[in-house]
Design a protein around this motif. Structure first.
Motif, PDB file in Angstrom:
ATOM      1  N   CYS A  21       0.842  -1.189   0.000  1.00  0.00           N
ATOM      2  CA  CYS A  21       0.000   0.000   0.000  1.00  0.00           C
ATOM      3  C   CYS A  21       0.881   1.244   0.000  1.00  0.00           C
ATOM      4  N   SER A  80      -4.694   0.604   7.214  1.00  0.00           N
ATOM      5  CA  SER A  80      -5.432   0.063   8.354  1.00  0.00           C
ATOM      6  C   SER A  80      -5.016  -1.367   8.676  1.00  0.00           C
ATOM      7  N   GLU A 113      -9.195  -5.000   2.336  1.00  0.00           N
ATOM      8  CA  GLU A 113     -10.400  -4.499   1.667  1.00  0.00           C
ATOM      9  C   GLU A 113     -10.557  -2.995   1.900  1.00  0.00           C
ATOM     10  N   ASN A 114     -10.347  -2.546   3.118  1.00  0.00           N
ATOM     11  CA  ASN A 114     -10.438  -1.113   3.423  1.00  0.00           C
ATOM     12  C   ASN A 114      -9.337  -0.324   2.711  1.00  0.00           C
ATOM     13  N   ASP A 115      -8.194  -0.954   2.538  1.00  0.00           N
ATOM     14  CA  ASP A 115      -7.041  -0.283   1.929  1.00  0.00           C
ATOM     15  C   ASP A 115      -6.946  -0.499   0.416  1.00  0.00           C
ATOM     16  N   ARG A 116      -7.927  -1.143  -0.164  1.00  0.00           N
ATOM     17  CA  ARG A 116      -7.866  -1.451  -1.596  1.00  0.00           C
ATOM     18  C   ARG A 116      -7.580  -0.207  -2.443  1.00  0.00           C
ATOM     19  N   ASP A 117      -8.105   0.932  -2.044  1.00  0.00           N
ATOM     20  CA  ASP A 117      -7.918   2.160  -2.822  1.00  0.00           C
ATOM     21  C   ASP A 117      -6.497   2.719  -2.745  1.00  0.00           C
ATOM     22  N   CYS A 129      -2.121   3.396  -6.517  1.00  0.00           N
ATOM     23  CA  CYS A 129      -3.405   3.635  -5.857  1.00  0.00           C
ATOM     24  C   CYS A 129      -4.483   4.057  -6.844  1.00  0.00           C
ATOM     25  N   ARG A 135      -8.142  10.822  -0.870  1.00  0.00           N
ATOM     26  CA  ARG A 135      -8.754   9.714  -0.124  1.00  0.00           C
ATOM     27  C   ARG A 135      -9.762  10.267   0.881  1.00  0.00           C
ATOM     28  N   GLU A 146     -13.073   9.085   5.874  1.00  0.00           N
ATOM     29  CA  GLU A 146     -13.585   7.881   6.543  1.00  0.00           C
ATOM     30  C   GLU A 146     -12.737   6.643   6.278  1.00  0.00           C
ATOM     31  N   LYS A 147     -11.845   6.717   5.280  1.00  0.00           N
ATOM     32  CA  LYS A 147     -10.958   5.589   4.981  1.00  0.00           C
ATOM     33  C   LYS A 147      -9.660   5.659   5.779  1.00  0.00           C
TER      34      LYS A 147
END
Length: 110
Positions: A46, A53, A57-61, A66, A103, A106-107
């Protein structure tokens, strides 16, 4: 894997798409080393300029490259961390300005 090997692999895939590594090789290899550290830490590479995090899944972006790179390079000539840049950015034909964080808050991991 070494940063040098990662450089070769990514360069061969990204340059044909119009994404180039920043001409500042020291910065590039620091960022590539950080990507490899994140892979050891989280199991995935990442963005080293953002807080992950630990939840893929939360960090997929923010998996490198990125999900914000395309828009950042199109608008500013470089991505948020300036690992990937346009040819024009490297050539000095594009002003080097701060790339704002896209980003959503909330992410963020905190």
């Amino acid at each position: 894997m070494t940063p040098e090997k990662l450089y070769e692999q990514l360069q061969s895939v990204q340059e044909p798409k119009g994404y180039f590594f920043n001409n500042d090789r020291e910065l590039v290899f620091d960022l590539l080393s950080a990507l490899l550290t994140n892979k050891e830490r989280y199991g995935y590479m990442c963005c080293p300029c953002r807080l992950a995090s630990g939840d893929r899944e939360n960090d997929r972006d923010i998996l490198c490259p990125c999900g914000y790179r395309e828009a950042d390079v199109a608008e500013y000539g470089s991505c948020y961390c300036a690992l990937y840049v346009s040819k024009e950015w490297n050539d000095g034909a594009v002003d080097r300005v701060y790339v704002p964080e896209r980003r959503p808050a909330e992410k963020f991991a905190f």
